[in-house]
Design a protein around this motif. Structure first.
Motif, mmCIF file in Angstrom:
data_model
loop_
_atom_site.group_PDB
_atom_site.id
_atom_site.type_symbol
_atom_site.label_atom_id
_atom_site.label_comp_id
_atom_site.label_asym_id
_atom_site.label_seq_id
_atom_site.Cartn_x
_atom_site.Cartn_y
_atom_site.Cartn_z
ATOM 1 N N ASP A 1 0.791 -1.228 0.000
ATOM 2 C CA ASP A 1 0.000 0.000 0.000
ATOM 3 C C ASP A 1 0.823 1.278 0.000
ATOM 4 O O ASP A 1 0.637 2.140 -0.860
ATOM 5 N N VAL A 2 1.753 1.442 0.934
ATOM 6 C CA VAL A 2 2.474 2.697 1.090
ATOM 7 C C VAL A 2 3.257 3.061 -0.168
ATOM 8 O O VAL A 2 3.183 4.195 -0.659
ATOM 9 N N CYS A 3 4.000 2.118 -0.723
ATOM 10 C CA CYS A 3 4.846 2.412 -1.884
ATOM 11 C C CYS A 3 4.035 2.758 -3.130
ATOM 12 O O CYS A 3 4.288 3.783 -3.768
ATOM 13 N N PRO A 4 3.062 1.927 -3.525
ATOM 14 C CA PRO A 4 2.295 2.301 -4.722
ATOM 15 C C PRO A 4 1.537 3.605 -4.560
ATOM 16 O O PRO A 4 1.442 4.387 -5.517
ATOM 17 N N SER A 5 1.026 3.887 -3.361
ATOM 18 C CA SER A 5 0.302 5.148 -3.175
ATOM 19 C C SER A 5 1.268 6.329 -3.248
ATOM 20 O O SER A 5 0.942 7.377 -3.824
ATOM 21 N N ALA A 6 2.474 6.179 -2.683
ATOM 22 C CA ALA A 6 3.462 7.254 -2.738
ATOM 23 C C ALA A 6 3.911 7.507 -4.175
ATOM 24 O O ALA A 6 4.031 8.662 -4.613
ATOM 25 N N LEU A 7 4.159 6.444 -4.916
ATOM 26 C CA LEU A 7 4.608 6.610 -6.303
ATOM 27 C C LEU A 7 3.495 7.152 -7.190
ATOM 28 O O LEU A 7 3.752 7.884 -8.154
ATOM 29 N N MET A 8 2.248 6.819 -6.882
ATOM 30 C CA MET A 8 1.139 7.394 -7.625
ATOM 31 C C MET A 8 1.009 8.880 -7.313
ATOM 32 O O MET A 8 0.775 9.700 -8.212
ATOM 33 N N ASP A 9 1.173 9.257 -6.042
ATOM 34 C CA ASP A 9 1.153 10.676 -5.676
ATOM 35 C C ASP A 9 2.289 11.417 -6.376
ATOM 36 O O ASP A 9 2.111 12.548 -6.844
ATOM 37 N N MET A 10 3.458 10.796 -6.428
ATOM 38 C CA MET A 10 4.594 11.388 -7.116
ATOM 39 C C MET A 10 4.262 11.616 -8.592
ATOM 40 O O MET A 10 4.510 12.697 -9.151
ATOM 41 N N SER A 11 3.677 10.607 -9.223
ATOM 42 C CA SER A 11 3.343 10.707 -10.645
ATOM 43 C C SER A 11 2.340 11.822 -10.900
ATOM 44 O O SER A 11 2.478 12.614 -11.849
ATOM 45 N N ARG A 12 1.308 11.895 -10.063
ATOM 46 C CA ARG A 12 0.281 12.923 -10.236
ATOM 47 C C ARG A 12 0.840 14.315 -9.960
ATOM 48 O O ARG A 12 0.442 15.290 -10.609
ATOM 49 N N ALA A 13 1.768 14.413 -8.998
ATOM 50 C CA ALA A 13 2.405 15.695 -8.721
ATOM 51 C C ALA A 13 3.223 16.157 -9.925
ATOM 52 O O ALA A 13 3.205 17.345 -10.288
ATOM 53 N N LEU A 14 3.913 15.237 -10.565
ATOM 54 C CA LEU A 14 4.700 15.592 -11.741
ATOM 55 C C LEU A 14 3.799 16.000 -12.905
ATOM 56 O O LEU A 14 4.149 16.898 -13.681
ATOM 57 N N ASP A 15 2.642 15.377 -13.020
ATOM 58 C CA ASP A 15 1.687 15.789 -14.049
ATOM 59 C C ASP A 15 1.189 17.202 -13.782
ATOM 60 O O ASP A 15 1.035 18.006 -14.718
ATOM 61 N N ARG A 16 0.947 17.521 -12.513
ATOM 62 C CA ARG A 16 0.529 18.876 -12.159
ATOM 63 C C ARG A 16 1.637 19.877 -12.475
ATOM 64 O O ARG A 16 1.373 20.981 -12.969
ATOM 65 N N LEU A 17 2.872 19.487 -12.172
ATOM 66 C CA LEU A 17 4.007 20.365 -12.454
ATOM 67 C C LEU A 17 4.147 20.590 -13.954
ATOM 68 O O LEU A 17 4.487 21.700 -14.392
ATOM 69 N N ALA A 18 3.884 19.566 -14.739
ATOM 70 C CA ALA A 18 3.963 19.691 -16.194
ATOM 71 C C ALA A 18 2.976 20.725 -16.710
ATOM 72 O O ALA A 18 3.264 21.478 -17.651
ATOM 73 N N ASP A 19 1.807 20.772 -16.092
ATOM 74 C CA ASP A 19 0.789 21.737 -16.509
ATOM 75 C C ASP A 19 1.118 23.152 -16.054
ATOM 76 O O ASP A 19 0.890 24.119 -16.790
ATOM 77 N N ALA A 20 1.656 23.268 -14.828
ATOM 78 C CA ALA A 20 1.884 24.591 -14.244
ATOM 79 C C ALA A 20 3.249 25.186 -14.585
ATOM 80 O O ALA A 20 3.382 26.406 -14.750
ATOM 81 N N ALA A 21 4.264 24.343 -14.669
ATOM 82 C CA ALA A 21 5.635 24.839 -14.872
ATOM 83 C C ALA A 21 6.449 23.798 -15.629
ATOM 84 O O ALA A 21 7.318 23.136 -15.054
ATOM 85 N N PRO A 22 6.176 23.612 -16.919
ATOM 86 C CA PRO A 22 6.861 22.560 -17.693
ATOM 87 C C PRO A 22 8.381 22.677 -17.697
ATOM 88 O O PRO A 22 9.078 21.665 -17.741
ATOM 89 N N ALA A 23 8.902 23.888 -17.623
ATOM 90 C CA ALA A 23 10.359 24.053 -17.603
ATOM 91 C C ALA A 23 10.951 23.463 -16.334
ATOM 92 O O ALA A 23 12.063 22.921 -16.344
#
Length: 218
Positions: free
Chosen positions: A79-101
């Motif tokens: 549970d902990v690892c997949p949820s953390a890595l999913m949060d990481m992935s979604r955070a990076l997607d948000r960063l791509a939208d807000a600040a791609p550089a």
């Protein structure tokens, strides 16, 4: 029971980060002869040599000039690892939208603490479930222990009944084991120094906001 286990792991994470940060404060002699504390960098991070999912040896030097968003865990984690890595992935997607550089300067990295089971093939298949840029790293027990120690990451082999609080699922055979480990996510700077950490309870929005704050897009 799940909430209790997450709380315990989060507590370990906080203790590890605080301990590392406290040891990093430098006490110097003031001009008047008295002692005072000066701001220092947390003593988290250092040299490492591991193996990526292509079977290639990589070191900390391969990440210089970029930020590492780093998480230690294991592929059998329920549970902990997949949820953390999913949060990481979604955070990076948000960063791509807000600040791609800024996204281009961040490398997400997942390092196993279970080298006996997480070989190159297993890690390669596992990281495909998350962000396409996620780098999976494994290695020998000695290599991984050195890396975990450098980043102040707690990890320990435990039996399922200990990990699950005496309520181990039937799928865990006798003699099987789990890995208790720190659950924080680390942001390591372009020079290899500690920048920030995100606790397990931090969701994608908080992680993305932290990346926007700390990552220099230049």
């Amino acid at each position: 029971m799940l909430a209790l286990r997450r709380s315990l792991i989060a507590l370990v994470a906080i203790v590890g980060v605080v301990a590392g940060a406290v040891t990093a404060w430098v006490v110097t002699e003031a001009s008047d002869g008295g002692a005072h504390a000066t701001r220092g960098e947390a003593a988290i991070g250092g040299p490492f040599e591991l193996v990526n999912t292509e079977g290639e040896t990589v070191t900390d030097q391969d990440f210089r000039g970029r930020y590492m968003l780093l998480f230690f865990g294991f592929t059998s984690c329920p549970d902990v690892c997949p949820s953390a890595l999913m949060d990481m992935s979604r955070a990076l997607d948000r960063l791509a939208d807000a600040a791609p550089a800024k996204l281009e300067r961040v490398v997400p990295v997942f390092v196993t603490v279970d080298p006996a089971r997480d070989d190159v093939v297993t890690m390669a298949a596992y990281v495909e479930n998350f962000h396409p840029r996620l780098v999976g790293l494994t290695g020998t027990p000695a290599q991984l222990r050195a890396a975990a120690d450098a980043f102040r990451v707690y990890h320990e082999k435990v039996m399922p009944e200990t990990y699950f609080g005496g309520d181990a699922p039937e799928r865990h055979e006798k003699g099987d084991y789990m890995m208790a480990h720190s659950a924080y996510m680390l942001l390591i700077g372009p020079s290899g120094g500690y920048v920030a950490n995100f606790k397990h309870e931090a969701g994608p929005a908080e992680i993305a906001a932290g990346l926007r704050e700390h990552v220099d897009a230049s």
